[in-house]
Design an enzyme around this catalytic site. Structure first.
Site, PDB file in Angstrom:
ATOM      1  N   ASN A  75     -19.729 -24.273  15.416  1.00  0.00           N
ATOM      2  CA  ASN A  75     -19.571 -25.608  14.837  1.00  0.00           C
ATOM      3  C   ASN A  75     -20.325 -25.745  13.517  1.00  0.00           C
ATOM      4  OD1 ASN A  75     -17.884 -26.422  16.842  1.00  0.00           O
ATOM      5  ND2 ASN A  75     -19.292 -27.872  17.793  1.00  0.00           N
ATOM      6  N   CYS A 106     -18.651 -34.068  17.668  1.00  0.00           N
ATOM      7  CA  CYS A 106     -19.281 -32.746  17.782  1.00  0.00           C
ATOM      8  C   CYS A 106     -20.111 -32.350  16.573  1.00  0.00           C
ATOM      9  CB  CYS A 106     -18.210 -31.684  18.043  1.00  0.00           C
ATOM     10  SG  CYS A 106     -17.384 -31.855  19.630  1.00  0.00           S
ATOM     11  N   GLY A 145     -12.719 -33.780   0.816  1.00  0.00           N
ATOM     12  CA  GLY A 145     -12.406 -35.171   1.142  1.00  0.00           C
ATOM     13  C   GLY A 145     -13.634 -35.961   1.506  1.00  0.00           C
ATOM     14  N   PHE A 186     -14.466 -25.027  23.254  1.00  0.00           N
ATOM     15  CA  PHE A 186     -14.111 -24.960  21.836  1.00  0.00           C
ATOM     16  C   PHE A 186     -12.830 -25.755  21.611  1.00  0.00           C
ATOM     17  CE2 PHE A 186     -16.462 -21.089  22.887  1.00  0.00           C
ATOM     18  CZ  PHE A 186     -17.481 -21.122  21.941  1.00  0.00           C
TER      19      PHE A 186
END
Length: 413
Positions: A194, A246, A239, A138
């Protein structure tokens, strides 16, 4: 103890440094000879704070080689090789299989590479001589070594009770929460983590478009949301969307696993589609004309790294080049295949637009007068990070869902 580490990218090298610093003997195996030679010379082949110092201080504990077989005498062999995406989104496991096939004697294998749910169980059948555990990483690029030395948690997935106990003893010294579970659960935890973070990014980007239309400030909205401990402020920055090695790969792999199981994951799919659409939305903020010049301030997918894998700057530049727009980029660390300036001033000189792509400290602190050399002082803050957004002076500033001062058409007369 002795550890063999196969693959010395961000994950493998960070793991190697952490183990060496903890007093273990490590064998680093890297098949890419130019990278291996750099490491032998004490040079880290990418930007990652703290690694070069560890490699120098603990060099006597480290053996470098391109021969996988030399790791066969280790107590544990750690696989940290790449698992890139195939064209269909599935995960390419060929590097893992090649490494396992190279061992002629039984090994205790720890998988650190990101692999789809169910992979470890399949590998146990394919290579029955080995004992397997998966300890997913991680790590955040730019602080990978710090994350190895002090992670938020350690997840250990193995059906071998003895191996679980051994690894819990090793990782338990870090003093962080341990999760010992089945391999498939450990694999799922990595992908789910993720996917959730990527979805948070896409969620706030969706709302940023509405904020643009309604005249709201998405940064203030995210700040207010983040005060709720059930939500949190991290990964709520509108953004350009997510990039790097990943999130895009793992989202695609998760969708492919679902498809193989006859399922669709509509939330995950929508998050990936929103991320792709955010580049197009950013482009819509530019009044594009043939031959104009756009300066990219920052190129890497995030600050603190020189990694350009799936960087939004590349997709954005490719779209502009198709419209015969000249692009020039500046980044303190990263490089790309297009025209690149050595300084911010050089990048801005004669540009029609500047786009803040990566929120490096030197770029978010640029003063308004720094844009004076532009042909037109038009600035798109694609990370909502510029410190002078509320007082841009002569700069024509526009963020993403931020302070556009538009009137909500539903309430205007």
């Amino acid at each position: 103890m002795k550890f063999g580490i196969i693959g010395l990218g961000y994950v493998g090298l960070a793991t190697l440094c952490g183990l060496a610093k903890a007093g273990h003997e490590v064998i680093g195996v890297e098949k890419h000879i130019p990278k291996l030679e750099q490491l032998k010379g004490g040079t880290v082949p990418f930007h990652e704070p703290g690694m070069a110092e560890v490699l120098s201080e603990y060099k006597d504990a480290i053996t470098w080689t391109d021969d996988v077989g030399l790791a066969s005498g280790a107590d544990y062999v750690i696989l940290a090789v790449g698992t890139p995406s195939r064209e269909d989104g599935s995960c390419d496991l060929s590097y893992i299989e090649a490494a396992l096939a190279a061992f002629k004697t039984p090994q205790k294998i720890i998988i650190r590479s990101t692999v789809p749910p169910g992979t470890t169980n399949v590998l146990k059948v394919m290579y029955p001589a080995h004992t397997f555990a998966i300890v997913p990483e991680f790590l955040q690029e730019g602080r990978a070594l710090a994350d190895v030395l002090k992670p938020h948690r350690v997840v250990i997935g193995s059906d071998d009770l003895e191996m679980c106990e051994e690894l819990a003893g090793i990782y338990g010294r870090l003093g962080v929460p341990l999760v010992c579970t089945s391999p498939i659960n450990a694999e799922f935890i990595k992908y789910a983590s993720n996917a959730f973070l990527a979805t948070k990014i896409s969620f706030i980007n969706d709302l940023s478009r509405l904020a643009d239309k309604a005249g709201a400030d998405i940064t203030t909205i995210a700040d207010g949301m983040g005060l709720d401990p059930r939500i949190g402020r991290s990964f709520l920055n509108a953004g350009l969307g997510y990039g790097g090695s990943c999130f895009p790969k793992d989202m695609a792999a998760l969708l492919h696993v679902a498809q193989e199981n006859g399922l669709d994951l509509p939330v995950i799919r929508a998050a990936a589609e929103t991320n792709d659409a955010q580049i197009r939305y950013l482009l819509s903020k530019l009044d594009v004309t043939r031959g104009m010049r756009v300066a990219f301030l920052g190129l890497a997918f995030k600050p603190g790294t020189d990694d350009m894998r799936d960087a939004p700057s590349i997709a954005l530049a490719q779209q502009l080049l198709l419209q015969e727009v000249e692009v020039i980029g500046y980044d303190p660390l990263a490089t790309w295949d297009y025209r690149q300036a050595d300084t911010v001033e050089e990048a801005l000189d004669g540009a029609d637009y500047a786009i803040l792509v990566t929120e490096w400290e030197e770029l978010v602190n640029l003063k308004p007068e720094a844009f004076a050399g532009m042909r037109q002082q038009r600035f798109i803050d694609a990370r909502n990070a510029w410190k002078f957004a509320r007082d841009p002076r002569d700069v024509q500033y526009e963020g993403v869902g931020r302070m556009q001062q538009k009137v909500n058409p539903s309430t205007s007369k």
